[in-house]
Design an enzyme around this catalytic site. Structure first.
Site, short mmCIF file in Angstrom:
data_model
loop_
_atom_site.label_atom_id
_atom_site.label_comp_id
_atom_site.label_asym_id
_atom_site.label_seq_id
_atom_site.Cartn_x
_atom_site.Cartn_y
_atom_site.Cartn_z
N TYR A 105 51.39 44.17 30.61
CA TYR A 105 51.50 43.27 29.45
C TYR A 105 51.60 44.04 28.14
CZ TYR A 105 50.35 39.10 32.17
OH TYR A 105 50.37 38.07 33.05
N LYS A 136 44.11 47.63 42.29
CA LYS A 136 44.92 47.84 43.49
C LYS A 136 45.10 49.36 43.59
CE LYS A 136 47.55 46.10 46.80
NZ LYS A 136 47.10 45.25 47.91
N ASP A 145 44.00 41.57 45.99
CA ASP A 145 44.44 40.54 46.95
C ASP A 145 43.25 40.01 47.76
OD1 ASP A 145 44.50 43.16 47.78
OD2 ASP A 145 46.20 42.94 49.14
N ASP A 205 44.77 37.87 34.04
CA ASP A 205 45.52 36.66 33.71
C ASP A 205 45.55 35.72 34.92
OD1 ASP A 205 47.04 34.86 32.33
OD2 ASP A 205 48.89 36.03 32.38
#
Ligand code: NAD
Length: 359
Positions: free
Chosen positions: A124, A191, A224, A248
């Site tokens: 972002y 991640k 995840d 987000d």
């Protein structure tokens, strides 16, 4: 004493929600001098930009702002005004509490977690190269040379910077918040198994910061896996800290768990200023219909009251909102099951009901 606060009504449902929120905030007895300024697509004609300088100046001067949502064109046009504001003012923390209120039609009724999202870095950061441009060709060539990896010539490129500095300050914020609010645990999301030099850095720095807070439990989750665990057993989480993009997405997931976006408030906080706004967007289809739920905007106002040190007023407004939800008679459509939606009231009637409870 009256507080000087910048009020940005926004667009779409923003003006209705901020008006309802201004009314309930004033009904607490706390005094405000509102500096009303606007940003977004509607001001481009007048100022030649969706984010005029005087809006930023007003926030810099007052140091506190209440903001309605602002529409961003998808895939074309100007960059997000919301993202720009956060970057310009270095509002590096996005704080989003997700709390269950009795009476909402949800599966879980015991959620009380807080998402601390990094607000300035990651995908972002707004560093992008459009497919087919000379800049994209140059960056593709440089990446191929430096990494030895082939990239298709017709690719667009978005850059994901995650720094030690940015990570340190957001993780520190999460731990300080946990301490100040009697929270027991911080969970870092990443991640790092795939993106070793960005998410891996985030995790390594988070672990270092955690060592300085032995009184608070620390754990991490791969993003995840986290989405699955949040849906299965959200009560296990307390304070969650994460890079921008995951924050987000997980914020909307958290909002969904506690009854929807109509109940999800937020704050963007930096060292110089703080801007309070709901997690949701401008819901253009409901613009001007007196239909959208103002409670997320109002709960952002509760967060603003706490930030100003008006804890008693914050507590009373939160309790008044909770009482209206629990009573279930004057609530908007989104808090009602499908078969009862004809009984919903509008945005301004919700404000009336809350003002009555405030007495
Ligand atoms: P949205 O949050 O506006 O709407 C998602 C869904 O939730 C829609 O069905 C909407 O009707 C519903 N909804 C949202 N707020 C509600 C409320 N208060 N009461 C009842 N229902 C509500 O998300 P979107 O449709 O993806 O985005 C619309 C626009 O808002 C886009 O231009 C987006 O860029 C912008 N946006 C702005 C902000 C911000 O200002 N901080 C945040 C997110 C999205």
């Amino acid at each position: 004493m009256a507080y000087n606060v910048t009020l940005i009504p926004g667009d779409g449902i923003g003006p209705e929600l901020t008006e309802a929120t201004r009314r309930v905030l004033e009904a607490t007895g706390v005094k405000f001098n509102w500096d009303i300024v606007n940003a977004g697509v509607d001001v481009i004609e007048e100022y030649g930009t969706p984010l005029p300088d005087h809006v930023i100046e007003s926030i810099r001067t007052n140091k506190v702002a209440l903001k309605g949502p602002i529409t961003t064109p998808v895939g074309y046009g100007f960059r997000s005004v919301n993202v720009s504001m956060r970057k310009i003012l270095d509002l590096y923390t996005c704080l989003r509490p997700c709390k269950s209120y009795a009476g909402t039609p949800t599966i879980f009724n015991d959620i009380d977690l807080v998402i601390v999202r990094e607000n300035t870095e990651d995908l972002y950061a707004g560093i992008e190269f459009e497919n087919g441009t000379p800049e994209a060709a140059e960056i593709i060539q440089a990446i191929e040379k430096l990494s030895g990896n082939k990239i298709r010539k017709d690719s667009g490129i978005s850059i994901k910077p995650i720094s030690v500095t940015g990570t340190e300050r957001i993780v520190r914020f999460a731990f300080e918040y946990a301490r100040a609010n009697n929270r027991r645990k911080v969970t870092a999301l990443h991640k790092a198994n795939i993106m070793k030099f960005t998410d891996g850095l985030f995790l390594a720095v988070a672990r270092q910061v955690a060592e300085k807070y032995p009184d608070i439990e620390f754990e991490d989750r791969i993003i995840d896996n986290m989405t699955m665990q949040m849906v299965k057993n959200p009560a296990q989480f307390d304070v969650i800290v994460c890079p921008n993009l995951y924050g987000d997405i997980i914020s909307d997931l958290g909002a969904g768990l506690v009854g929807g976006l109509g109940l999800a408030p937020g704050a963007n906080i930096g060292d110089e200023a703080a801007l309070f706004e709901p997690t949701h967007g401008s819901a253009p289809k409901y613009k001007g219909m007196n239909k959208a739920n103002p409670m997320a905007q109002m709960l952002s106002g509760v967060m603003m009251l706490r930030h100003l040190g008006e804890n008693e007023a914050a507590q009373r407004l939160d309790a008044a909102i909770a009482a209206v939800i629990k009573e279930g008679k004057r609530i908007t459509y989104d808090l009602l099951p499908e078969d009862k939606r004809s009984q919903a009231v509008g945005t301004s009637q919700v404000a009336d009901a809350i003002i009555e409870k405030l007495g």
